[in-house]
Design an enzyme around this catalytic site. Structure first.
Site, short mmCIF file in Angstrom:
data_model
loop_
_atom_site.label_atom_id
_atom_site.label_comp_id
_atom_site.label_asym_id
_atom_site.label_seq_id
_atom_site.Cartn_x
_atom_site.Cartn_y
_atom_site.Cartn_z
N ASP A 31 0.82 -1.21 0.00
CA ASP A 31 0.00 0.00 0.00
C ASP A 31 0.85 1.27 0.00
O ASP A 31 1.95 1.29 0.57
CB ASP A 31 -0.92 -0.02 1.23
CG ASP A 31 -2.11 0.91 1.05
OD1 ASP A 31 -2.42 1.25 -0.11
OD2 ASP A 31 -2.71 1.30 2.06
C1 FPP Z 1 -1.88 -0.26 -3.69
O1 FPP Z 1 -1.35 1.08 -3.71
C2 FPP Z 1 -1.26 -1.10 -4.77
C3 FPP Z 1 -1.89 -1.52 -5.89
C4 FPP Z 1 -3.32 -1.25 -6.16
C5 FPP Z 1 -1.20 -2.29 -6.95
C6 FPP Z 1 0.27 -2.57 -6.69
C7 FPP Z 1 0.83 -3.29 -7.88
C8 FPP Z 1 2.15 -3.37 -8.15
C9 FPP Z 1 3.19 -2.78 -7.27
C10 FPP Z 1 2.59 -4.11 -9.38
C11 FPP Z 1 2.46 -5.60 -9.18
C12 FPP Z 1 2.66 -6.30 -10.46
C13 FPP Z 1 2.71 -7.65 -10.58
C14 FPP Z 1 2.87 -8.25 -11.90
C15 FPP Z 1 2.65 -8.54 -9.44
P1 FPP Z 1 -2.40 2.26 -3.92
O2 FPP Z 1 -2.69 2.37 -5.39
O3 FPP Z 1 -3.60 1.95 -3.06
O4 FPP Z 1 -1.67 3.55 -3.42
P2 FPP Z 1 -2.23 4.57 -2.29
O5 FPP Z 1 -2.50 3.74 -1.07
O6 FPP Z 1 -1.12 5.55 -2.09
O7 FPP Z 1 -3.46 5.19 -2.84
MG MG Z 2 -4.08 2.24 -0.99
#
Ligand code: FPP
Ligand code: MG
Length: 289
Positions: free
Chosen positions: A41
């Site tokens: 996250d």
């Molecule tokens: C949450 O951060 C993360 C995600 C929704 C996706 C994370 C994916 C990757 C790091 C790539 C993985 C790829 C593979 C092929 C396994 P957020 O978007 O909720 O960020 P925030 O909490 O700051 O809003």
């Molecule tokens: Mg998030």
């Protein structure tokens, strides 16, 4: 000068890698976890904090993921599970969902390359979740990666995509009921009937025992791995957000305040030491349950 710079760089990283392995040898004096799960996250907040373009946070997050996988497999952790995309994430802005899916497809295709981390460490990849919800190119890339790594046997990487725990539980209950329904239909068709005598002729007992806990567990997507020993969620959030609810009753939670792309070696070591300190207590609790 550039060549000298490069070789100095190489020497530096060889020393870092050597020291890391030495530290791992010390850590291995106590039992190491079999399974670590990650909620990655804080990627968008990282992009904002660093004034990067939208979407870059997830790309940097992927680099952080590769480092964590390397540490896990170097230490000898056999099972790693990551929360890559939840069913709830489909409710984000369509452009963001599309850009995340493009990133997933690109990175999943990269995973099956010879030099990728999964092939270097002999890791089998499972995609966990309701894969029918994915667009065709991502689903096909996921299926290809599962086939390409099926013979790897030194570790297991479970990538939860289009996943929520409640969806997994509903799926497992439905599969278990369907299995029992087919069993009963087959017995009835053969004229044997559904053996009341199995439960001492007590119809109430029979109904209550028709789907058992073990049936549901067998049909969980996560049946490919033991329950996690450690669950790490970055960005200071201390919620499980519908991730591994069934499997995390006795795991050691660690929620550092760093954003996912900032997670580093020290957080990894701290999580392991924390597990080693609490392991006996958690095992006792598990046995009592
Ligand atoms: C949450 O951060 C993360 C995600 C929704 C996706 C994370 C994916 C990757 C790091 C790539 C993985 C790829 C593979 C092929 C396994 P957020 O978007 O909720 O960020 P925030 O909490 O700051 O809003
Ligand atoms: Mg998030």
């Amino acid at each position: 000068e550039k060549r000298n710079g490069n070789s100095a760089n190489q020497i530096f990283w060889s020393i870092v890698s050597f020291l890391r392995r030495c530290l791992f040898l010390v850590i291995c004096a106590c039992p190491i976890p079999h399974h670590i799960a990650f909620i990655m996250d804080g990627n968008r907040r990282y992009a904002k904090k660093q004034k990067l373009m939208e979407g870059t946070g997830h790309r940097v997050g992927f680099v952080a993921l590769m480092s964590m996988l390397k540490y896990c497999y170097e230490l000898g952790v056999r099972y790693v599970t990551i929360y890559a995309f939840s069913i709830e994430n489909f409710k984000r802005q369509p452009e963001e969902v599309q850009s995340l899916m493009d990133l997933m497809q690109e990175k999943i295709e990269g995973l099956i390359k010879e030099e990728s981390i999964v092939n270097r460490y002999g890791v089998k990849v499972h995609f966990i979740g309701n894969l029918k919800l994915l667009s065709e190119p991502v689903r096909l890339a996921a299926e290809r990666a599962m086939v390409a790594t099926a013979n790897n046997s030194r570790g297991v990487l479970s990538i939860c995509i289009a996943y929520t725990s409640t969806d997994e539980i509903v799926h497992a209950v439905q599969e278990s009921c369907e299995e029992k329904w087919n069993e009963i239909s087959a017995l009835n068709a053969s004229g044997a009937g559904y053996g009341l005598d199995k439960f001492g002729g007590n119809e109430k007992d029979e109904r209550e025992n028709i789907v058992k806990l073990t049936d549901i567990e067998r049909h969980m997507y996560m049946a490919v791995a033991p329950d996690p020993d450690i669950l790490i969620r970055t960005s200071g959030e201390t919620r499980l957000s519908n991730f591994l609810l069934w499997q995390s009753a006795y795991c050691c939670l660690y929620c550092p305040s760093v954003l996912w792309p900032e997670i580093g070696f020290r957080h990894f070591v701290w999580a392991i030491l924390n597990f080693q300190c609490n392991r006996l207590y958690l095992e006792r609790k598990k046995k009592q349950s």
